[in-house]
Design a protein around this motif. Structure first.
Motif, PDB file in Angstrom:
ATOM      1  N   ALA A 164       0.759  -1.269  -0.189  1.00  0.00           N
ATOM      2  CA  ALA A 164       0.066   0.051  -0.006  1.00  0.00           C
ATOM      3  C   ALA A 164       0.737   1.120  -0.088  1.00  0.00           C
ATOM      4  CB  ALA A 164      -0.738   0.018   1.239  1.00  0.00           C
ATOM      5  N   SER A 165       1.994   1.244   0.406  1.00  0.00           N
ATOM      6  CA  SER A 165       2.861   2.285   0.487  1.00  0.00           C
ATOM      7  C   SER A 165       3.765   2.484  -0.988  1.00  0.00           C
ATOM      8  CB  SER A 165       4.222   2.139   1.501  1.00  0.00           C
ATOM      9  OG  SER A 165       5.059   1.263   1.293  1.00  0.00           O
ATOM     10  N   LEU A 166       3.449   1.616  -1.811  1.00  0.00           N
ATOM     11  CA  LEU A 166       4.214   1.823  -3.269  1.00  0.00           C
ATOM     12  C   LEU A 166       3.255   2.727  -4.029  1.00  0.00           C
ATOM     13  CD1 LEU A 166       5.230  -2.004  -3.717  1.00  0.00           C
ATOM     14  CD2 LEU A 166       6.711  -0.298  -2.790  1.00  0.00           C
ATOM     15  N   LYS A 167       4.093   3.515  -4.567  1.00  0.00           N
ATOM     16  CA  LYS A 167       3.492   4.499  -5.580  1.00  0.00           C
ATOM     17  C   LYS A 167       3.575   4.023  -6.965  1.00  0.00           C
ATOM     18  CE  LYS A 167       4.342   8.681  -3.079  1.00  0.00           C
ATOM     19  NZ  LYS A 167       5.011  10.042  -3.047  1.00  0.00           N
ATOM     20  N   GLY A 168       2.263   3.502  -7.496  1.00  0.00           N
ATOM     21  CA  GLY A 168       2.505   2.724  -8.939  1.00  0.00           C
ATOM     22  C   GLY A 168       2.097   3.670  -9.812  1.00  0.00           C
ATOM     23  N   GLY A 169       1.757   2.899 -11.165  1.00  0.00           N
ATOM     24  CA  GLY A 169       1.419   3.806 -12.292  1.00  0.00           C
ATOM     25  C   GLY A 169       0.175   3.449 -13.111  1.00  0.00           C
ATOM     26  N   ILE A 170       0.099   3.366 -14.288  1.00  0.00           N
ATOM     27  CA  ILE A 170      -0.887   2.760 -15.058  1.00  0.00           C
ATOM     28  C   ILE A 170      -0.708   1.144 -15.031  1.00  0.00           C
ATOM     29  CG2 ILE A 170      -1.844   2.710 -17.371  1.00  0.00           C
ATOM     30  CD1 ILE A 170      -0.604   5.887 -17.546  1.00  0.00           C
ATOM     31  N   ILE A 171      -1.738   0.516 -15.100  1.00  0.00           N
ATOM     32  CA  ILE A 171      -1.704  -0.865 -15.135  1.00  0.00           C
ATOM     33  C   ILE A 171      -1.816  -1.312 -16.649  1.00  0.00           C
ATOM     34  CG2 ILE A 171      -2.994  -3.168 -14.632  1.00  0.00           C
ATOM     35  CD1 ILE A 171      -4.083  -1.906 -12.053  1.00  0.00           C
ATOM     36  N   PRO A 172      -0.509  -1.993 -17.295  1.00  0.00           N
ATOM     37  CA  PRO A 172      -0.706  -2.189 -18.462  1.00  0.00           C
ATOM     38  C   PRO A 172      -1.670  -2.876 -19.246  1.00  0.00           C
ATOM     39  CG  PRO A 172       1.354  -2.846 -17.286  1.00  0.00           C
ATOM     40  CD  PRO A 172       0.450  -2.646 -16.209  1.00  0.00           C
ATOM     41  N   THR A 173      -2.074  -2.471 -20.311  1.00  0.00           N
ATOM     42  CA  THR A 173      -3.186  -3.445 -21.076  1.00  0.00           C
ATOM     43  C   THR A 173      -2.413  -4.610 -21.829  1.00  0.00           C
ATOM     44  OG1 THR A 173      -4.707  -1.817 -21.330  1.00  0.00           O
ATOM     45  CG2 THR A 173      -4.666  -3.613 -22.943  1.00  0.00           C
ATOM     46  N   ARG A 174      -2.801  -5.821 -21.636  1.00  0.00           N
ATOM     47  CA  ARG A 174      -2.287  -7.126 -22.200  1.00  0.00           C
ATOM     48  C   ARG A 174      -3.361  -7.712 -23.214  1.00  0.00           C
ATOM     49  NH1 ARG A 174       0.566  -8.654 -18.188  1.00  0.00           N
ATOM     50  NH2 ARG A 174       2.226  -7.873 -18.916  1.00  0.00           N
TER      51      ARG A 174
END
Length: 249
Positions: A164-174
């Protein structure tokens, strides 16, 4: 805007010898993908202090996050903690909160919290503890490096406690296009699609079944519409070349 990047560093002679089969890289990779964090590389290295320092330094400089597994137990060959501390030029000390957790965990059991086990409470100065709901002995975060246990069930519980502390990004489309032919027959088409859609990754994976063979083409990217368009065009080109292809899923 590019997604955050991460690297995995699995530490342990037992992995390199083949005695223990790694089960952590794939699991962490799946979690990172679901958070929109791009895994750039994974390394498996020996329990050698100089080796650990070198790889941790390189990976930390090159990525937003580094996740390690292995080498934080109580035995003489568990040297990940001191090595990561050395990579950041800090010392290791007996962490009182880590000790409290160990004391609470072993209280009322027949297991003695001896000096060997107390080693698991030695944490680099300035590090943040990573919770261990399974066996109490914590991992830790130092700068952008997250140090976790090697046992898969414990490592997974640690990762889940910190994710929960990680800053993610856009989840890839596959998307996957199944082609009923060998990849050698569609290689020129894959190259064409790859050149035309530069931000879409095009992977080719041959498969074999009794009496059948084919190629699964996996297209991955951060722009959903581009991935969809690339998959549709690929499917059309394969069919135009005279081969069967299933619509992307």
């Amino acid at each position: 805007m590019a997604n955050p990047t991460a690297a995995i560093c699995v530490i342990g002679d037992e992995i390199l010898s083949g005695r223990t089969k790694d089960k952590n890289i794939g699991w962490i990779a799946e979690q990172l993908n679901g958070l929109g964090i791009q895994l750039t590389q994974a390394r498996v290295i020996a329990d050698v202090k100089e080796t650990i320092i070198r790889h941790i330094t390189e990976l930390s400089d090159e990525n937003d996050y580094v996740f390690t597994s292995g080498g934080i137990g109580p035995t003489h060959d568990d040297i990940t903690t001191e090595s990561v501390a050395a990579a950041f030029n800090v010392t290791v000390e007996r962490n009182q909160e880590a000790m409290r957790r160990l004391e609470q965990h072993y209280k009322g059991t027949e297991i003695v919290l001896n000096e060997v086990r107390k080693k698991m409470a030695d944490i680099p100065v300035g590090a943040t503890l990573i919770d261990n709901p399974v066996s109490a002995a914590p991992g830790f975060q130092l700068e952008n490096v997250y140090v976790m246990a090697g046992v898969p069930s414990i490592m997974q519980s640690m990762f889940e406690s910190l994710s929960a502390s990680l800053k993610g990004g856009i989840i890839p489309t596959r998307l996957t296009v199944q082609c009923a032919t060998g990849e050698g027959n569609v290689a020129h088409i894959l190259e064409q699609i790859s050149n035309q859609y530069e931000t879409v990754s095009v992977g080719s994976y041959p498969w074999f079944k009794p009496g059948q063979f084919g190629t699964a083409v996996v297209l991955t990217g951060l722009d959903e519409s581009l991935v969809s368009n690339a998959a549709k065009e690929l499917c059309q080109l394969v069919k135009h070349a005279g081969f069967e292809a299933e619509d992307a899923v």
